[in-house]
Design an enzyme around this catalytic site. Structure first.
Site, PDB file in Angstrom:
ATOM      1  N   GLY A  47       0.889  -1.076  -0.126  1.00 39.11           N
ATOM      2  CA  GLY A  47       0.053  -0.059   0.058  1.00 39.11           C
ATOM      3  C   GLY A  47       0.898   1.460  -0.077  1.00 39.11           C
ATOM      4  O   GLY A  47       0.412   2.257  -0.632  1.00 39.11           O
TER       5      GLY A  47
ATOM      6  N   GLU B  46       1.757   1.921  -3.414  1.00 32.97           N
ATOM      7  CA  GLU B  46       0.297   2.228  -4.242  1.00 32.97           C
ATOM      8  C   GLU B  46       0.196   3.785  -3.945  1.00 32.97           C
ATOM      9  O   GLU B  46      -0.402   4.686  -4.632  1.00 32.97           O
ATOM     10  CB  GLU B  46      -0.848   1.439  -3.983  1.00 32.97           C
ATOM     11  CG  GLU B  46      -0.568   0.111  -4.185  1.00 32.97           C
ATOM     12  CD  GLU B  46      -1.436  -1.136  -3.886  1.00 32.97           C
ATOM     13  OE1 GLU B  46      -1.617  -1.194  -2.489  1.00 32.97           O
ATOM     14  OE2 GLU B  46      -2.301  -1.728  -4.633  1.00 32.97           O
TER      15      GLU B  46
HETATM   16  N1  DAK Z   1       2.610  -3.749   9.023  1.00 30.75           N
HETATM   17  C1  DAK Z   1       2.899  -3.926  10.136  1.00 30.75           C
HETATM   18  N2  DAK Z   1       4.358  -3.757  10.844  1.00 30.75           N
HETATM   19  C2  DAK Z   1       5.225  -3.723   9.971  1.00 30.75           C
HETATM   20  C3  DAK Z   1       5.068  -3.654   8.540  1.00 30.75           C
HETATM   21  C4  DAK Z   1       3.742  -3.712   7.898  1.00 30.75           C
HETATM   22  N3  DAK Z   1       3.348  -3.759   6.730  1.00 30.75           N
HETATM   23  N4  DAK Z   1       6.436  -3.568   7.912  1.00 30.75           N
HETATM   24  C5  DAK Z   1       7.245  -3.429   8.871  1.00 30.75           C
HETATM   25  N5  DAK Z   1       6.453  -3.676   9.935  1.00 30.75           N
HETATM   26  C6  DAK Z   1       6.995  -3.620  11.263  1.00 30.75           C
HETATM   27  C7  DAK Z   1       7.813  -4.813  11.663  1.00 30.75           C
HETATM   28  O1  DAK Z   1       6.925  -5.863  12.322  1.00 30.75           O
HETATM   29  C8  DAK Z   1       8.791  -4.657  12.750  1.00 30.75           C
HETATM   30  O2  DAK Z   1       8.151  -4.331  13.884  1.00 30.75           O
HETATM   31  P1  DAK Z   1       8.786  -5.101  15.349  1.00 30.75           P
HETATM   32  O3  DAK Z   1       9.099  -6.516  15.064  1.00 30.75           O
HETATM   33  O4  DAK Z   1       9.915  -3.916  15.504  1.00 30.75           O
HETATM   34  O5  DAK Z   1       7.759  -4.731  16.438  1.00 30.75           O
HETATM   35  C9  DAK Z   1       9.228  -3.068  12.448  1.00 30.75           C
HETATM   36  O6  DAK Z   1       8.014  -2.724  11.562  1.00 30.75           O
HETATM   37  C10 DAK Z   1      10.440  -3.101  11.640  1.00 30.75           C
HETATM   38  O7  DAK Z   1      10.482  -3.907  10.496  1.00 30.75           O
HETATM   39  P2  DAK Z   1      11.411  -5.130  10.285  1.00 30.75           P
HETATM   40  O8  DAK Z   1      12.091  -5.423  11.377  1.00 30.75           O
HETATM   41  O9  DAK Z   1      10.722  -6.109   9.380  1.00 30.75           O
HETATM   42  O10 DAK Z   1      12.542  -4.417   9.531  1.00 30.75           O
HETATM   43  P3  DAK Z   1      13.509  -4.861   8.063  1.00 30.75           P
HETATM   44  O11 DAK Z   1      14.374  -3.793   7.753  1.00 30.75           O
HETATM   45  O12 DAK Z   1      14.106  -6.183   8.801  1.00 30.75           O
HETATM   46  O13 DAK Z   1      12.686  -5.226   7.006  1.00 30.75           O
HETATM   47  C11 DAK Z   1      10.792  -4.815   5.491  1.00 30.75           C
HETATM   48  C12 DAK Z   1      11.892  -4.201   6.165  1.00 30.75           C
HETATM   49  C13 DAK Z   1      10.094  -3.371   4.758  1.00 30.75           C
HETATM   50  C14 DAK Z   1      11.404  -5.409   4.377  1.00 30.75           C
HETATM   51  C15 DAK Z   1      10.031  -5.687   6.148  1.00 30.75           C
HETATM   52  O14 DAK Z   1       9.425  -4.913   7.444  1.00 30.75           O
HETATM   53  C16 DAK Z   1       8.586  -6.191   5.443  1.00 30.75           C
HETATM   54  O15 DAK Z   1       8.735  -6.976   4.672  1.00 30.75           O
HETATM   55  N6  DAK Z   1       7.574  -5.440   5.559  1.00 30.75           N
HETATM   56  C17 DAK Z   1       6.049  -5.844   5.266  1.00 30.75           C
HETATM   57  C18 DAK Z   1       6.150  -5.372   3.628  1.00 30.75           C
HETATM   58  C19 DAK Z   1       4.751  -6.038   3.172  1.00 30.75           C
HETATM   59  O16 DAK Z   1       4.455  -7.060   2.978  1.00 30.75           O
HETATM   60  N7  DAK Z   1       3.959  -5.057   2.849  1.00 30.75           N
HETATM   61  C20 DAK Z   1       2.599  -5.343   2.029  1.00 30.75           C
HETATM   62  C21 DAK Z   1       1.618  -5.279   3.229  1.00 30.75           C
HETATM   63  S1  DAK Z   1       0.055  -5.444   2.355  1.00 30.75           S
HETATM   64  C22 DAK Z   1      -6.384  -1.605   0.212  1.00 30.75           C
HETATM   65  C23 DAK Z   1      -5.393  -0.550   0.677  1.00 30.75           C
HETATM   66  C24 DAK Z   1      -4.303  -1.139   0.843  1.00 30.75           C
HETATM   67  C25 DAK Z   1      -3.712  -2.438   0.837  1.00 30.75           C
HETATM   68  C26 DAK Z   1      -4.640  -3.327   0.630  1.00 30.75           C
HETATM   69  C27 DAK Z   1      -6.036  -2.828   0.329  1.00 30.75           C
HETATM   70  N8  DAK Z   1      -7.726  -1.261   0.265  1.00 30.75           N
HETATM   71  C28 DAK Z   1      -7.993   0.188  -0.253  1.00 30.75           C
HETATM   72  C29 DAK Z   1      -8.936  -2.197  -0.033  1.00 30.75           C
HETATM   73  C30 DAK Z   1      -2.433  -2.705   1.094  1.00 30.75           C
HETATM   74  C31 DAK Z   1      -1.944  -3.951   1.347  1.00 30.75           C
HETATM   75  C32 DAK Z   1      -0.735  -4.194   1.889  1.00 30.75           C
HETATM   76  O17 DAK Z   1       0.136  -3.039   1.837  1.00 30.75           O
END
Ligand code: DAK
Length: 258
Positions: free
Chosen positions: A109, A112
């Site tokens: 997101g 996006e």
């Molecule tokens: N949500 C919640 N927490 C998150 C997060 C996220 N998306 N991304 C990172 N964090 C948190 C981690 O859990 C961690 O928290 P603690 O463990 O310290 O409590 C902290 O941020 C630091 O992250 P990392 O320790 O993971 O840091 P790294 O540098 O090792 O890794 C990273 C960074 C960005 C590669 C990794 O954090 C990562 O892969 N994050 C998730 C990325 C991801 O999968 N994003 C897509 C999410 S789904 C809609 C609107 C929007 C959407 C859908 C529908 N509608 C209007 C219908 C959107 C959907 C999405 O975005």
């Protein structure tokens, strides 16, 4: 505006700036943050003193996507009834020029959100991607539609099926971003560009933005008809008279947005 908890809103001259501010979770876009962002953008849009805005996550990260903690256990009906889409719509409804200043991760997101803006300034640390496939979902805020319209089908497939991150430099080559700059000046450069945008004729900027966005959604003939009507409409504005008279009188125009 100071009562927001998850975004900071500032104004420098005619430029508004909204900074996503949940650094402990890489600016994960919780519903509360998106509600504040939407409210902040509506206020800036309604403020006649603001001519353009910058949306940023600050110097380290843009946003790592929607808040996975918040989404993990939700059901389909609950997702639908929460009407997140309505809140996100405030970003695309923003009628003035909106510049994204992206440093670090712009994922899911977050990416996006950047793609909803009109221009994108990327710091050299920026990483764009749609890693939803790794969570068992697909993009839900326009990723599958805006990426292919911007960079074509094959790069979009790579980004969304493999979860590949795109670097700032590659994003520039693909035409996904307007500038790549050192990360420490990303926000500053975006603010400067926004100041230039804010100095242009406001109604013309608004209608140019609307017309360009429409080109992505309509046939050529419908798009041309829309452009022509907007073109004629501007001849009813004071700014058209001012702009053309100023040119002929060899002086700088003073636009009023009327
Ligand atoms: N949500 C919640 N927490 C998150 C997060 C996220 N998306 N991304 C990172 N964090 C948190 C981690 O859990 C961690 O928290 P603690 O463990 O310290 O409590 C902290 O941020 C630091 O992250 P990392 O320790 O993971 O840091 P790294 O540098 O090792 O890794 C990273 C960074 C960005 C590669 C990794 O954090 C990562 O892969 N994050 C998730 C990325 C991801 O999968 N994003 C897509 C999410 S789904 C809609 C609107 C929007 C959407 C859908 C529908 N509608 C209007 C219908 C959107 C959907 C999405 O975005």
């Amino acid at each position: 505006m100071s009562d927001y908890q998850h975004v900071l809103v500032e104004r420098e001259g005619a430029v508004g700036r909204v900074t996503l501010n949940r650094p402990q979770v890489l600016n994960a876009l919780s519903p509360a943050l998106v509600a504040e962002l939407s409210d902040a953008l509506r206020s800036l849009d309604a403020d006649p003193a603001v001519g353009a805005a910058v949306l940023t996550g600050g110097d380290r990260v843009f946003a790592a996507g929607a808040d996975i903690q918040d989404m993990a256990e939700r059901g389909a009906v609950e997702q639908l009834l929460r009407d997140q889409t309505g809140r996100w719509a405030a970003v695309t409804a923003f009628a003035k020029p909106l510049v994204a200043a992206v440093n670090g991760y712009a994922l899911g997101g977050g990416c996006e959100l950047a793609l909803m803006c009109d221009l994108i300034v990327a710091g050299d640390s920026a990483r764009f991607g749609q890693p939803e496939i790794n969570l068992g979902i697909i993009p839900g805020a326009g990723g599958t539609q805006r990426w292919p319209r911007t960079v074509g089908k094959y790069v979009a497939m790579e980004v969304m099926l493999l979860g590949t991150h795109i670097s700032a430099q590659r994003a520039y080559q693909l035409g996904l971003v307007n500038r790549v700059v050192p990360a420490e000046v990303t926000v500053r450069v975006a603010m400067e560009i926004a100041a230039q945008l804010a100095a242009k004729a406001p109604l013309a900027a608004r209608l140019a933005k609307e017309s360009i966005n429409r080109s992505l959604e309509t046939s050529l003939s419908e798009g041309l008809a829309h452009e022509r009507k907007s073109f004629y409409f501007l001849f009813a504005s004071e700014d058209q008279k001012e702009g053309m008279r100023a040119f002929l009188e060899k002086r700088r125009p003073e636009f009023k947005g009327r």
